[in-house]
Write an enzyme that holds these catalytic residues in place. Structure first.
Site, PDB file in Angstrom:
ATOM      1  N   ALA A 110      -9.604   2.601 -21.597  1.00 29.77           N
ATOM      2  CA  ALA A 110     -10.837   2.868 -20.834  1.00 29.77           C
ATOM      3  C   ALA A 110     -11.997   3.350 -21.726  1.00 29.77           C
ATOM      4  O   ALA A 110     -12.999   2.647 -21.898  1.00 29.77           O
ATOM      5  CB  ALA A 110     -10.543   3.864 -19.725  1.00 29.77           C
ATOM      6  N   ASP A 150      -9.601  11.116 -21.112  1.00 32.95           N
ATOM      7  CA  ASP A 150      -8.639  12.101 -20.603  1.00 32.95           C
ATOM      8  C   ASP A 150      -8.353  13.249 -21.566  1.00 32.95           C
ATOM      9  O   ASP A 150      -7.841  14.290 -21.164  1.00 32.95           O
ATOM     10  CB  ASP A 150      -7.301  11.410 -20.296  1.00 32.95           C
ATOM     11  CG  ASP A 150      -7.355  10.557 -19.042  1.00 32.95           C
ATOM     12  OD1 ASP A 150      -8.434  10.461 -18.432  1.00 32.95           O
ATOM     13  OD2 ASP A 150      -6.313   9.992 -18.671  1.00 32.95           O
ATOM     14  N   ALA A 152      -5.892  -2.815 -17.339  1.00 35.45           N
ATOM     15  CA  ALA A 152      -6.321  -2.112 -16.121  1.00 35.45           C
ATOM     16  C   ALA A 152      -5.221  -1.152 -15.671  1.00 35.45           C
ATOM     17  O   ALA A 152      -4.428  -1.478 -14.776  1.00 35.45           O
ATOM     18  CB  ALA A 152      -6.638  -3.122 -15.026  1.00 35.45           C
ATOM     19  N   ALA A 193     -10.768   7.487 -14.464  1.00 32.25           N
ATOM     20  CA  ALA A 193     -11.314   6.332 -15.177  1.00 32.25           C
ATOM     21  C   ALA A 193     -12.847   6.342 -15.263  1.00 32.25           C
ATOM     22  O   ALA A 193     -13.415   5.974 -16.293  1.00 32.25           O
ATOM     23  CB  ALA A 193     -10.843   5.055 -14.497  1.00 32.25           C
ATOM     24  N   CYS A 217      -5.333   1.414 -13.871  1.00 34.25           N
ATOM     25  CA  CYS A 217      -5.421   1.777 -12.443  1.00 34.25           C
ATOM     26  C   CYS A 217      -4.824   0.704 -11.539  1.00 34.25           C
ATOM     27  O   CYS A 217      -4.513   0.964 -10.372  1.00 34.25           O
ATOM     28  CB  CYS A 217      -6.880   2.002 -12.048  1.00 34.25           C
ATOM     29  SG  CYS A 217      -7.723   3.169 -13.115  1.00 34.25           S
ATOM     30  N   TYR A 220     -27.257   2.861  10.229  1.00 33.74           N
ATOM     31  CA  TYR A 220     -26.540   2.897  11.510  1.00 33.74           C
ATOM     32  C   TYR A 220     -26.765   1.635  12.329  1.00 33.74           C
ATOM     33  O   TYR A 220     -27.898   1.194  12.531  1.00 33.74           O
ATOM     34  CB  TYR A 220     -26.977   4.109  12.362  1.00 33.74           C
ATOM     35  CG  TYR A 220     -26.585   3.946  13.826  1.00 33.74           C
ATOM     36  CD1 TYR A 220     -25.239   3.837  14.180  1.00 33.74           C
ATOM     37  CD2 TYR A 220     -27.544   3.838  14.828  1.00 33.74           C
ATOM     38  CE1 TYR A 220     -24.861   3.637  15.505  1.00 33.74           C
ATOM     39  CE2 TYR A 220     -27.178   3.629  16.155  1.00 33.74           C
ATOM     40  CZ  TYR A 220     -25.840   3.530  16.491  1.00 33.74           C
ATOM     41  OH  TYR A 220     -25.460   3.327  17.777  1.00 33.74           O
ATOM     42  N   SER A 223      -7.506  -2.689 -23.728  1.00 33.31           N
ATOM     43  CA  SER A 223      -8.323  -2.842 -22.519  1.00 33.31           C
ATOM     44  C   SER A 223      -7.560  -3.432 -21.329  1.00 33.31           C
ATOM     45  O   SER A 223      -7.912  -4.471 -20.815  1.00 33.31           O
ATOM     46  CB  SER A 223      -9.536  -3.730 -22.844  1.00 33.31           C
ATOM     47  OG  SER A 223     -10.462  -3.670 -21.788  1.00 33.31           O
ATOM     48  N   GLU A 280      -4.992   0.690 -31.630  1.00 34.72           N
ATOM     49  CA  GLU A 280      -4.307   0.891 -30.353  1.00 34.72           C
ATOM     50  C   GLU A 280      -2.800   0.846 -30.616  1.00 34.72           C
ATOM     51  O   GLU A 280      -2.290  -0.151 -31.115  1.00 34.72           O
ATOM     52  CB  GLU A 280      -4.733  -0.190 -29.352  1.00 34.72           C
ATOM     53  CG  GLU A 280      -3.933  -0.242 -28.073  1.00 34.72           C
ATOM     54  CD  GLU A 280      -3.790   1.094 -27.355  1.00 34.72           C
ATOM     55  OE1 GLU A 280      -4.802   1.708 -27.011  1.00 34.72           O
ATOM     56  OE2 GLU A 280      -2.624   1.541 -27.147  1.00 34.72           O
TER      57      GLU A 280
HETATM   58  C1  LIG Z   1      -0.929   4.026 -13.002  1.00 41.67           C
HETATM   59  C2  LIG Z   1      -2.286   4.631 -13.150  1.00 41.67           C
HETATM   60  C3  LIG Z   1      -3.196   4.530 -12.118  1.00 41.67           C
HETATM   61  C4  LIG Z   1      -4.450   5.104 -12.241  1.00 41.67           C
HETATM   62  N1  LIG Z   1      -5.328   4.982 -11.214  1.00 41.67           N
HETATM   63  C5  LIG Z   1      -6.571   5.509 -11.323  1.00 41.67           C
HETATM   64  C6  LIG Z   1      -7.521   5.326 -10.313  1.00 41.67           C
HETATM   65  O1  LIG Z   1      -7.246   4.672  -9.294  1.00 41.67           O
HETATM   66  N2  LIG Z   1      -8.742   5.900 -10.464  1.00 41.67           N
HETATM   67  C7  LIG Z   1      -9.067   6.610 -11.583  1.00 41.67           C
HETATM   68  O2  LIG Z   1     -10.198   7.099 -11.676  1.00 41.67           O
HETATM   69  N3  LIG Z   1      -8.185   6.792 -12.576  1.00 41.67           N
HETATM   70  C8  LIG Z   1      -6.950   6.254 -12.474  1.00 41.67           C
HETATM   71  N4  LIG Z   1      -6.067   6.401 -13.503  1.00 41.67           N
HETATM   72  C9  LIG Z   1      -6.455   7.216 -14.667  1.00 41.67           C
HETATM   73  C10 LIG Z   1      -7.284   6.416 -15.655  1.00 41.67           C
HETATM   74  O3  LIG Z   1      -6.606   5.247 -15.954  1.00 41.67           O
HETATM   75  C11 LIG Z   1      -7.500   7.266 -16.886  1.00 41.67           C
HETATM   76  O4  LIG Z   1      -8.227   8.402 -16.533  1.00 41.67           O
HETATM   77  C12 LIG Z   1      -8.278   6.510 -17.958  1.00 41.67           C
HETATM   78  O5  LIG Z   1      -7.615   5.340 -18.350  1.00 41.67           O
HETATM   79  C13 LIG Z   1      -8.464   7.404 -19.192  1.00 41.67           C
HETATM   80  O6  LIG Z   1      -9.113   6.689 -20.189  1.00 41.67           O
HETATM   81  P1  LIG Z   1      -8.904   7.084 -21.711  1.00 41.67           P
HETATM   82  O7  LIG Z   1      -9.700   6.117 -22.504  1.00 41.67           O
HETATM   83  O8  LIG Z   1      -9.124   8.511 -21.907  1.00 41.67           O
HETATM   84  O9  LIG Z   1      -7.351   6.855 -21.967  1.00 41.67           O
HETATM   85  P2  LIG Z   1      -6.468   5.557 -21.763  1.00 41.67           P
HETATM   86  O10 LIG Z   1      -7.144   4.563 -20.906  1.00 41.67           O
HETATM   87  O11 LIG Z   1      -5.136   6.050 -21.332  1.00 41.67           O
HETATM   88  O12 LIG Z   1      -6.374   4.960 -23.218  1.00 41.67           O
HETATM   89  C14 LIG Z   1      -5.852   5.711 -24.285  1.00 41.67           C
HETATM   90  C15 LIG Z   1      -5.208   4.731 -25.259  1.00 41.67           C
HETATM   91  O13 LIG Z   1      -5.077   5.399 -26.505  1.00 41.67           O
HETATM   92  C16 LIG Z   1      -3.909   4.921 -27.135  1.00 41.67           C
HETATM   93  N5  LIG Z   1      -3.511   5.898 -28.149  1.00 41.67           N
HETATM   94  C17 LIG Z   1      -3.167   7.197 -27.968  1.00 41.67           C
HETATM   95  N6  LIG Z   1      -2.868   7.778 -29.141  1.00 41.67           N
HETATM   96  C18 LIG Z   1      -3.037   6.824 -30.088  1.00 41.67           C
HETATM   97  C19 LIG Z   1      -2.869   6.825 -31.491  1.00 41.67           C
HETATM   98  N7  LIG Z   1      -2.492   7.908 -32.165  1.00 41.67           N
HETATM   99  N8  LIG Z   1      -3.120   5.679 -32.161  1.00 41.67           N
HETATM  100  C20 LIG Z   1      -3.517   4.552 -31.489  1.00 41.67           C
HETATM  101  N9  LIG Z   1      -3.673   4.507 -30.152  1.00 41.67           N
HETATM  102  C21 LIG Z   1      -3.445   5.626 -29.476  1.00 41.67           C
HETATM  103  C22 LIG Z   1      -2.922   4.816 -25.989  1.00 41.67           C
HETATM  104  O14 LIG Z   1      -1.881   3.909 -26.307  1.00 41.67           O
HETATM  105  C23 LIG Z   1      -3.807   4.327 -24.850  1.00 41.67           C
HETATM  106  O15 LIG Z   1      -3.701   2.924 -24.687  1.00 41.67           O
HETATM  107  C24 LIG Z   1      -4.801   5.806 -13.428  1.00 41.67           C
HETATM  108  C25 LIG Z   1      -3.898   5.897 -14.472  1.00 41.67           C
HETATM  109  C26 LIG Z   1      -2.656   5.298 -14.353  1.00 41.67           C
HETATM  110  C27 LIG Z   1      -1.696   5.369 -15.495  1.00 41.67           C
END
Ligand SMILES: Cc1cc2nc3c(=O)[nH]c(=O)nc-3n(C[C@H](O)[C@H](O)[C@H](O)COP(=O)(O)OP(=O)(O)OC[C@H]3O[C@@H](n4cnc5c(N)ncnc54)[C@H](O)[C@@H]3O)c2cc1C
Length: 558
Positions: free
Chosen positions: A20, A287, A50, A305, A52, A430, A48, A42
């Site tokens: 994300a 996150d 989905a 997200a 969610c 409305y 990239s 990654e």
């Molecule tokens: C099943 C599920 C459903 C969800 N549904 C919703 C929803 O409906 N609405 C909503 O708002 N949010 C939802 N979320 C939460 C949302 O997906 C996350 O808040 C969002 O993806 C966070 O983005 P990010 O970039 O911080 O981390 P992520 O999208 O998790 O990406 C982090 C990436 O960093 C990589 N990484 C970590 N450490 C390393 C490293 N040392 N070296 C290389 N790569 C690394 C990981 O492999 C990962 O792919 C959901 C999450 C899940 C799992």
């Protein structure tokens, strides 16, 4: 020179994490600067994707797995000229040398950077339990996690599943597994599911799930996972051919901590409003960071997200020399639960009280549009505000239609720091198929204004019980005889609202009167009659029976 015409010396940008926050940042960076060298590391096999959408592939609402893969490394390169290295884990940040050590199956490589963006997200908590590493125990965080669950269901055809954790992923998965014909039990250690919402909404959601055949057990945790069952902390045993762990998310901070980046009180990485860490060349998004809650201004983690994507965009902009600030988030969220939706924004009542506000609450139980137009569906709405300033603090809604629309409007109002008065004036669309002439949010604001001006003072169902214990007051139940007989309340004075004027002498004047109506509306009317006849200590119970029935301590007999 970047695309805004500003000169930057940034040549090499490295991003750790390609979903994300990371993927959004990479695409934004290229749009801002055609010459920068952008690399994404990654550790998983996909960039990239989905996340969610994962539960909806398990449920088969989403049929094509490929639709969850939003980009490939090749696609990223051809569209953005971004070098995405999948299956590549960053294992060390050497801040002094501005180098990241990246690990692949063929060994370690050192990659230098001018600016580094951490977008590593979080990882699901795996509790230490006997049996937790068994093959039939799952988490859902990545595409491979989803593939494993899907394959297991196809192959082993489990009859029962236990889901540990009643947050939004746990509940989405309860629906998904149920759609696959599996009998699901959700086990939640807290007293309620959806812990970020207030208890009465947790109770409504639990009830809705149970009506759909999901068993929900609160106040209880997993103690042991066995091959075909689980042992719970209360000693009971549940059949379970598969177990899904969904008990929380921890920010991924190992690298950041080892590199000496500062961690905040909420447990997330500290960033300033440009998303920069305490190292001027390292930014972070998503996150893993702590951000400002826009309502009370405290530092919090909001692992969702929307914030992750916006933070990625802002970090990218600042890294490339323009200035854009991130002011925080409200934690607006929504979840589909079978044919219902639960959503919230800002502070819950309990969070607002913890933050020290003088909390007022309005409930509204209405159909999503006028009742005379066919197809109206019930909607429960709760508005939280500060009684001193009338400022809106948050809201929650649950129902079958129109839920997310009210919460999104409210989120906009919270962003604009609006008051009850502002909300009461909002001019919302409305026509009978869509709404009532006064939107439920307008009405909830009217109720709040009547409360804070003391025109129609409210007590929440919990406050009523607390005060009754001390002030020797009485509950005046003004529901219709039909409503009373379906859910009788003992120890209340029963006078239907339409008989109040004729039977007013039965109501003691020296006692505090708490009026219970079906939903608060006729309570408001009754209160005005009592006030006009000389009663001075009289309160309307906010939300009436429809709110109180979900509140601990209220006992309506059937
Ligand atoms: C099943 C599920 C459903 C969800 N549904 C919703 C929803 O409906 N609405 C909503 O708002 N949010 C939802 N979320 C939460 C949302 O997906 C996350 O808040 C969002 O993806 C966070 O983005 P990010 O970039 O911080 O981390 P992520 O999208 O998790 O990406 C982090 C990436 O960093 C990589 N990484 C970590 N450490 C390393 C490293 N040392 N070296 C290389 N790569 C690394 C990981 O492999 C990962 O792919 C959901 C999450 C899940 C799992």
């Amino acid at each position: 020179m970047n695309n805004s015409g500003e000169h930057t010396n940034i040549k090499k940008i490295l991003i750790i994490g390609g979903v994300a926050g990371g993927a959004t940042a990479a695409a934004r960076m290229r749009r801002l600067d055609e010459t920068a060298e952008i690399t994404v590391l990654e550790k998983g096999p996909y960039v990239s994707f989905a996340n969610c959408g994962l539960p909806y592939f398990i449920s088969k609402d989403i049929q094509r797995r490929s639709s969850l893969l939003l980009q490939t490394p090749e696609g990223f390169f051809s569209r953005y000229r971004v070098d995405v290295k999948v299956n590549t884990e960053a294992v060390e940040i050497k801040r002094d040398e501005k180098i990241v050590v990246a690990r692949t199956s063929s060994g370690d490589e050192e990659i230098s950077y001018d600016k580094l963006l951490l977008a590593q997200g979080g990882s699901p908590v795996v509790p230490r339990l006997p049996g937790v590493t068994s093959e039939h125990v799952f988490k859902l965080w990545t595409i491979p996690d989803m593939d494993r669950i899907h394959a297991f269901i196809e192959e082993k055809k489990p009859v029962h599943a236990v889901i540990a954790g009643g947050g939004f992923i746990g509940l989405e998965m309860a629906e998904a597994l149920s759609a696959r014909g599996i009998a699901v039990t959700v086990v939640e250690l807290a007293p309620q599911v959806m812990i970020l919402m207030d208890a009465e909404f947790g109770a409504m959601i639990k009830n809705g799930l149970e009506e759909r055949g999901i068993q929900v057990k609160t106040h209880v945790g997993l103690s042991e996972i066995r091959s075909n069952s689980v042992l719970l902390s209360d000693g009971s045993i549940l059949d379970s051919g598969m177990v899904l762990l969904s008990v929380g998310v921890r920010p991924e901070l190992k690298l950041a901590k080892a590199a000496g980046l500062e961690i905040g009180t909420s447990g997330g990485l500290i960033v300033d409003e440009t998303m920069r860490t305490n190292d001027p060349d390292i930014y972070a998004a998503g996150d893993m960071v702590e951000i400002t809650n826009k309502v009370h201004g405290r530092k919090v983690r909001i692992p969702l997200a929307g914030p992750a994507n916006r933070q990625g965009r802002i970090a990218a902009t600042n890294i490339l020399g323009s200035r854009m600030v991130y002011r925080g988030a409200l934690g607006t969220s929504v979840v589909k639960l079978f044919n219902s939706t639960a959503a919230s924004t800002g502070l819950s009542e309990k969070a607002a009280r913890e933050a020290g506000f003088d909390v007022g609450v309005s409930y509204l139980f209405k159909d999503n549009h006028v009742t005379y137009y066919p197809g109206g569906r019930p909607l429960a709405l709760k508005l939280v505000y500060d009684k001193k300033t009338a400022r809106l603090l948050g809201g929650q809604a649950y129902g079958e239609a129109g839920v997310e629309k009210r919460i999104d409007v409210l989120a906009t109002a919270l962003h604009g720091k609006m008051t009850l008065e502002d909300l009461s004036e909002l001019d919302l669309a409305y026509a009978p198929p869509y709404n009532s002439a006064n939107d439920p949010l307008n009405l909830a604001a009217f109720v709040g204004l009547n409360n804070i001006t003391n025109f129609s003072p409210l007590r929440t169902p919990s406050e009523t019980l607390d005060e009754l214990r001390h002030d020797g007051g009485i509950i005046l139940d003004v529901r219709t005889l039909g409503e009373q007989s379906k859910a009788p309340l003992h120890n209340a004075l029963l006078i239907p609202a339409d008989e109040i004027r004729d039977r007013i002498d039965e109501i003691p004047k020296e006692k505090t009167i708490y009026i219970l109506s079906k939903d608060g509306f006729l309570g408001h009317t009754t209160l005005q009659i009592l006030k006009a006849n000389g009663w001075t200590r009289v309160f309307n119970i906010a939300g009436g029976y429809l709110a109180a029935r979900w509140v601990d301590g209220w006992c309506f007999h059937k």
